[in-house]
Write an enzyme that holds these catalytic residues in place. Sequence first.
Site, PDB file in Angstrom:
ATOM      1  N   ASP A 117      36.692  37.325  48.230  1.00  6.86           N
ATOM      2  CA  ASP A 117      37.669  37.176  47.148  1.00  6.86           C
ATOM      3  C   ASP A 117      39.069  37.325  47.719  1.00  6.86           C
ATOM      4  O   ASP A 117      39.333  38.238  48.516  1.00  6.86           O
ATOM      5  CB  ASP A 117      37.423  38.225  46.063  1.00  6.86           C
ATOM      6  CG  ASP A 117      38.187  37.905  44.785  1.00  6.86           C
ATOM      7  OD1 ASP A 117      38.367  36.712  44.483  1.00  6.86           O
ATOM      8  OD2 ASP A 117      38.580  38.847  44.077  1.00  6.86           O
ATOM      9  N   HIS A 124      50.666  36.924  40.171  1.00  4.22           N
ATOM     10  CA  HIS A 124      49.734  38.041  39.966  1.00  4.22           C
ATOM     11  C   HIS A 124      50.085  39.203  40.884  1.00  4.22           C
ATOM     12  O   HIS A 124      50.149  40.363  40.455  1.00  4.22           O
ATOM     13  CB  HIS A 124      48.305  37.572  40.214  1.00  4.22           C
ATOM     14  CG  HIS A 124      47.290  38.672  40.207  1.00  4.22           C
ATOM     15  ND1 HIS A 124      46.957  39.381  39.065  1.00  4.22           N
ATOM     16  CD2 HIS A 124      46.542  39.209  41.211  1.00  4.22           C
ATOM     17  CE1 HIS A 124      46.044  40.292  39.364  1.00  4.22           C
ATOM     18  NE2 HIS A 124      45.776  40.210  40.659  1.00  4.22           N
ATOM     19  N   GLU A 191      39.154  38.796  35.722  1.00  3.52           N
ATOM     20  CA  GLU A 191      40.052  38.108  36.631  1.00  3.52           C
ATOM     21  C   GLU A 191      39.708  36.627  36.573  1.00  3.52           C
ATOM     22  O   GLU A 191      38.607  36.221  36.977  1.00  3.52           O
ATOM     23  CB  GLU A 191      39.939  38.640  38.061  1.00  3.52           C
ATOM     24  CG  GLU A 191      40.525  40.041  38.195  1.00  3.52           C
ATOM     25  CD  GLU A 191      40.636  40.522  39.627  1.00  3.52           C
ATOM     26  OE1 GLU A 191      41.374  41.506  39.854  1.00  3.52           O
ATOM     27  OE2 GLU A 191      40.006  39.914  40.517  1.00  3.52           O
ATOM     28  N   GLU A 193      39.599  33.172  37.844  1.00  2.06           N
ATOM     29  CA  GLU A 193      39.694  32.625  39.190  1.00  2.06           C
ATOM     30  C   GLU A 193      38.998  31.269  39.276  1.00  2.06           C
ATOM     31  O   GLU A 193      38.301  30.838  38.359  1.00  2.06           O
ATOM     32  CB  GLU A 193      39.053  33.574  40.214  1.00  2.06           C
ATOM     33  CG  GLU A 193      39.637  34.983  40.219  1.00  2.06           C
ATOM     34  CD  GLU A 193      39.181  35.790  41.416  1.00  2.06           C
ATOM     35  OE1 GLU A 193      38.811  35.182  42.456  1.00  2.06           O
ATOM     36  OE2 GLU A 193      39.181  37.035  41.327  1.00  2.06           O
ATOM     37  N   ASP A 225      35.860  37.340  38.095  1.00  2.42           N
ATOM     38  CA  ASP A 225      35.550  38.497  38.938  1.00  2.42           C
ATOM     39  C   ASP A 225      35.835  39.767  38.127  1.00  2.42           C
ATOM     40  O   ASP A 225      36.932  40.322  38.184  1.00  2.42           O
ATOM     41  CB  ASP A 225      36.382  38.462  40.218  1.00  2.42           C
ATOM     42  CG  ASP A 225      35.812  39.363  41.293  1.00  2.42           C
ATOM     43  OD1 ASP A 225      34.580  39.511  41.346  1.00  2.42           O
ATOM     44  OD2 ASP A 225      36.595  39.907  42.088  1.00  2.42           O
ATOM     45  N   ARG A 229      38.983  48.737  36.472  1.00  2.00           N
ATOM     46  CA  ARG A 229      40.259  49.177  37.039  1.00  2.00           C
ATOM     47  C   ARG A 229      40.303  50.675  37.321  1.00  2.00           C
ATOM     48  O   ARG A 229      40.948  51.099  38.286  1.00  2.00           O
ATOM     49  CB  ARG A 229      41.405  48.796  36.094  1.00  2.00           C
ATOM     50  CG  ARG A 229      41.528  47.306  35.796  1.00  2.00           C
ATOM     51  CD  ARG A 229      41.828  46.510  37.034  1.00  2.00           C
ATOM     52  NE  ARG A 229      42.027  45.095  36.713  1.00  2.00           N
ATOM     53  CZ  ARG A 229      42.142  44.130  37.610  1.00  2.00           C
ATOM     54  NH1 ARG A 229      42.063  44.435  38.894  1.00  2.00           N
ATOM     55  NH2 ARG A 229      42.305  42.876  37.249  1.00  2.00           N
ATOM     56  N   GLN A 232      38.154  51.339  40.411  1.00  2.00           N
ATOM     57  CA  GLN A 232      38.841  50.748  41.560  1.00  2.00           C
ATOM     58  C   GLN A 232      40.035  51.601  41.993  1.00  2.00           C
ATOM     59  O   GLN A 232      40.254  51.815  43.191  1.00  2.00           O
ATOM     60  CB  GLN A 232      39.309  49.343  41.200  1.00  2.00           C
ATOM     61  CG  GLN A 232      40.030  48.603  42.323  1.00  2.00           C
ATOM     62  CD  GLN A 232      40.484  47.223  41.888  1.00  2.00           C
ATOM     63  OE1 GLN A 232      40.194  46.762  40.782  1.00  2.00           O
ATOM     64  NE2 GLN A 232      41.214  46.538  42.754  1.00  2.00           N
ATOM     65  N   LYS A 245      34.354  46.485  41.812  1.00  2.00           N
ATOM     66  CA  LYS A 245      34.262  45.028  41.826  1.00  2.00           C
ATOM     67  C   LYS A 245      32.836  44.510  41.978  1.00  2.00           C
ATOM     68  O   LYS A 245      32.535  43.398  41.547  1.00  2.00           O
ATOM     69  CB  LYS A 245      35.088  44.482  43.000  1.00  2.00           C
ATOM     70  CG  LYS A 245      36.581  44.630  42.839  1.00  2.00           C
ATOM     71  CD  LYS A 245      37.116  43.567  41.919  1.00  2.00           C
ATOM     72  CE  LYS A 245      38.609  43.413  42.079  1.00  2.00           C
ATOM     73  NZ  LYS A 245      39.134  42.273  41.324  1.00  2.00           N
ATOM     74  N   THR A 249      30.017  39.290  39.278  1.00  2.00           N
ATOM     75  CA  THR A 249      30.949  38.170  39.367  1.00  2.00           C
ATOM     76  C   THR A 249      30.259  36.981  38.708  1.00  2.00           C
ATOM     77  O   THR A 249      29.155  36.611  39.103  1.00  2.00           O
ATOM     78  CB  THR A 249      31.289  37.830  40.826  1.00  2.00           C
ATOM     79  OG1 THR A 249      31.881  38.964  41.462  1.00  2.00           O
ATOM     80  CG2 THR A 249      32.238  36.639  40.897  1.00  2.00           C
ATOM     81  N   GLU A 352      47.484  42.652  33.553  1.00  2.00           N
ATOM     82  CA  GLU A 352      48.815  42.056  33.429  1.00  2.00           C
ATOM     83  C   GLU A 352      49.173  41.769  31.972  1.00  2.00           C
ATOM     84  O   GLU A 352      50.304  42.025  31.541  1.00  2.00           O
ATOM     85  CB  GLU A 352      48.884  40.760  34.220  1.00  2.00           C
ATOM     86  CG  GLU A 352      48.645  40.896  35.706  1.00  2.00           C
ATOM     87  CD  GLU A 352      48.378  39.547  36.334  1.00  2.00           C
ATOM     88  OE1 GLU A 352      49.360  38.873  36.710  1.00  2.00           O
ATOM     89  OE2 GLU A 352      47.201  39.149  36.429  1.00  2.00           O
TER      90      GLU A 352
END
Length: 403
Positions: A117, A124, A191, A193, A225, A229, A232, A245, A249, A352
């Site tokens: 990844d 971002h 996420e 992607e 993904d 948070r 992490q 993570k 996925t 975000e």
Amino acid sequence: MPPFDLPEGDPFGPHNLPYGVFSRPGNPERTVGVRLGDHVLDAGAAARALGSPHAVLLAAPTLHPLLAAGRPTWSQVRAALHAWVTDPAHRPVLEPLLHPLSSVTLHLPFEVADYVDFYASEHHARNVGQIFRPDAADSLTPNWKHLPIGYHGRSGTVVVSGTDVVRPAGQRKGPADPTPVFGPSVRLDIEAEVGFVVGTPSPMGSPVGLDGFRDHVFGLCLLNDWSARDIQAWEYVPLGPFLGKSFATSVSAWITPLEALDHARVAPPERTHPLLPYLDDSAQEPAGYDLRISVAINGHVVSEPPFSTMYWTAAQQLTHMTVNGASLRTGDLYGSGTVSGPSERERGSLLELTWNGRDPLELPDGKRTFLEDGDVVTLSAWAPGPDGLRVSLGEVTGRIVAG
């Protein structure tokens, strides 16, 4: 509607023809399928019926043999499929082999070898830097403009669209907590992607240059993904993401071949720092892609990230991934990293969109900072195609369930 009577401008018309793997009710056998409108063509059966030399590749239970066959074969197979579905003379043979999507089960279309990844969106990266390092002189880390940052993930937890995602548990520790605690993540995120699927392998010790991208990468798919948070944040120093993570996925069931996206190729954003020669793409043909992504939570669109703004291209990522001599394997998957644009409405993660929980999203079913149990997240996308048509990338969806 009959399978060949597509609505005008159907984004899954003969200009698209993405690949997947499906099975039919009462028959667990899986086989390669090609999407046409709201039907899937049994590609192996069609190849056998029409005497194709590629029948063995298309009758496999996974895309792996086709991926490994290489670019010349990929082009030949795509040309044959296009001819089959556009020549009226083939309709009597193909119509019984076209199955409504509603009647089949879609599966993970390829065997994921390694999963990497990246972190390729400047918007971002700057948003994350401003959230976590608000007093820094530069929201980007010193290496960001010099190389595409990435990490190795867990290939065994890559799942196909529609698979439920169990809320992960792990250690977490807030800034004011005296000690860590164990329990379900309370800051579960997405996420948005794009994933790139490697076909042709490369030997260990032989880096792949920028001009090798189309020889090695078969196509792309949408990718979510999922990210815990809070887990992490506590674990990632000093070695990077791990349990926050690796739990899941999600990828879309359809792999869009690169050739279907030739009209979507664009130049990447202007480089602001000189690049080392192995990453310098100034003399290469455009390697960016104009993909229009949409992010929905429980059917409500919350963001529309533009892939064309990605600073680092998939070709540069592939080159950097192998520059140390690391090999490629058929079925390798690498994610672009979260796709975010310059505006608030174009951010590709809840981190975000809510600015780390400070600004909750207003949804029809209530406010959200991070995902709740029962939430369904759907990413969809399209790209410009020939003659003003759209090329749909389908969707990747997942529902959060309690652990």
